[in-house]
Design an enzyme around this catalytic site. Structure first.
Site, mmCIF file in Angstrom:
data_model
loop_
_atom_site.group_PDB
_atom_site.id
_atom_site.type_symbol
_atom_site.label_atom_id
_atom_site.label_comp_id
_atom_site.label_asym_id
_atom_site.label_seq_id
_atom_site.Cartn_x
_atom_site.Cartn_y
_atom_site.Cartn_z
ATOM 1 N N HIS A 129 0.838 -1.197 0.000
ATOM 2 C CA HIS A 129 0.000 0.000 0.000
ATOM 3 C C HIS A 129 0.878 1.254 0.000
ATOM 4 O O HIS A 129 2.087 1.189 0.233
ATOM 5 C CB HIS A 129 -0.923 0.029 1.221
ATOM 6 C CG HIS A 129 -2.111 -0.876 1.094
ATOM 7 N ND1 HIS A 129 -2.049 -2.216 1.402
ATOM 8 C CD2 HIS A 129 -3.382 -0.639 0.683
ATOM 9 C CE1 HIS A 129 -3.239 -2.767 1.197
ATOM 10 N NE2 HIS A 129 -4.058 -1.834 0.754
ATOM 11 N N LYS A 133 -0.451 4.844 4.554
ATOM 12 C CA LYS A 133 -1.331 3.900 5.247
ATOM 13 C C LYS A 133 -0.814 3.628 6.652
ATOM 14 O O LYS A 133 0.365 3.298 6.845
ATOM 15 C CB LYS A 133 -1.459 2.594 4.466
ATOM 16 C CG LYS A 133 -2.485 1.627 5.059
ATOM 17 C CD LYS A 133 -2.804 0.497 4.106
ATOM 18 C CE LYS A 133 -3.813 -0.474 4.689
ATOM 19 N NZ LYS A 133 -5.099 0.174 5.036
#
Length: 234
Positions: A129, A133
């Site tokens: 990600h 995040k």
């Protein structure tokens, strides 16, 4: 629909714009600091992809106003999940860690093939990600892990370092963070002289937003209860 969006970040802004583009009314885009100011405003559905700190007041708001809830926040702990389950006793609640239709299909595929492979293949998962995040492993990774190992037959390993010894009956889950990656999840089945790879790659947040709007349209016509992407798949 009249929609209240929780979270003023990139996801919240994209949900708001997509909802407006589809002809829905957005009564506000708010966070915990706005809780008091919107406590008496009415909407059909709340869409929350924000932060776990918002879960308690969002559930209270839905309980008070009888609004439906579409919850996509990750990094939740058990007491957050208990609040969501309690709300589902009185309100329609749609809960998923991932609102991609493709991920929902991948999860179904993992449920189907793992029983045929788990005795002879080693299973590992890698997720990636963007660098903003906050939680790891991702909610989607946890959801896929549950699909692979619903009865907790395996030890779940979230890091390896040093002299770890030979592999046990385990599933390794590893998180990569960097750049602007919207979401990548790959499950590996390693056998003797062969391997199988199942992967999903999200190239933008828009797929999650589209799924959330679809979930909102679904949930507003449902009775109280807890719903998931399985209900959209049919």
């Amino acid at each position: 629909m009249k929609i209240l969006v929780i979270g003023k970040g990139k996801m919240g802004s994209l949900i708001k714009q997509t909802a407006l583009d589809k002809g829905h009314e957005v009564i506000g885009i708010v966070d915990i600091f706005d809780a008091d100011s919107i406590s008496n405003k009415q909407c059909d559905v709340v869409i929350d992809f924000s932060h776990r700190d918002n879960v308690e007041w969002v559930c209270d708001y839905c309980q008070k106003t009888k609004a439906c809830l579409v919850m996509g926040t990750t990094g939740l702990e058990q007491h957050h999940l208990d609040m969501i389950q309690a709300l589902a006793n009185t309100n329609p609640v749609f809960f998923s860690y991932n609102y991609s239709y493709g991920v929902a299909v991948v999860r179904k595929a993992l449920e189907y093939i793992t029983p045929m492979l788990k005795e002879d293949f080693d299973i590992e998962m890698v997720e990636a990600h963007h660098n903003q995040k906050a939680d790891a492993p991702s909610g989607t990774a946890k959801m896929l892990l549950d699909a692979i190992d619903p009865n907790n037959e395996f030890k779940h390993v979230f890091s390896r370092e040093g002299m770890t010894g030979k592999r046990e009956k385990e599933i390794g889950v590893f998180a990569l963070r960097g750049g602007t990656v919207a979401g990548q999840h790959t499950v590996y089945y390693f056998g003797n002289d062969e391997s199988i790879t199942i992967s999903h790659n999200a190239t933008s947040r828009q797929i999650f937003v589209n799924g959330a709007i679809k979930a909102a349209k679904f949930i507003v016509s449902q009775k109280a209860g807890l719903y998931s992407m399985d209900d959209l798949l049919g």
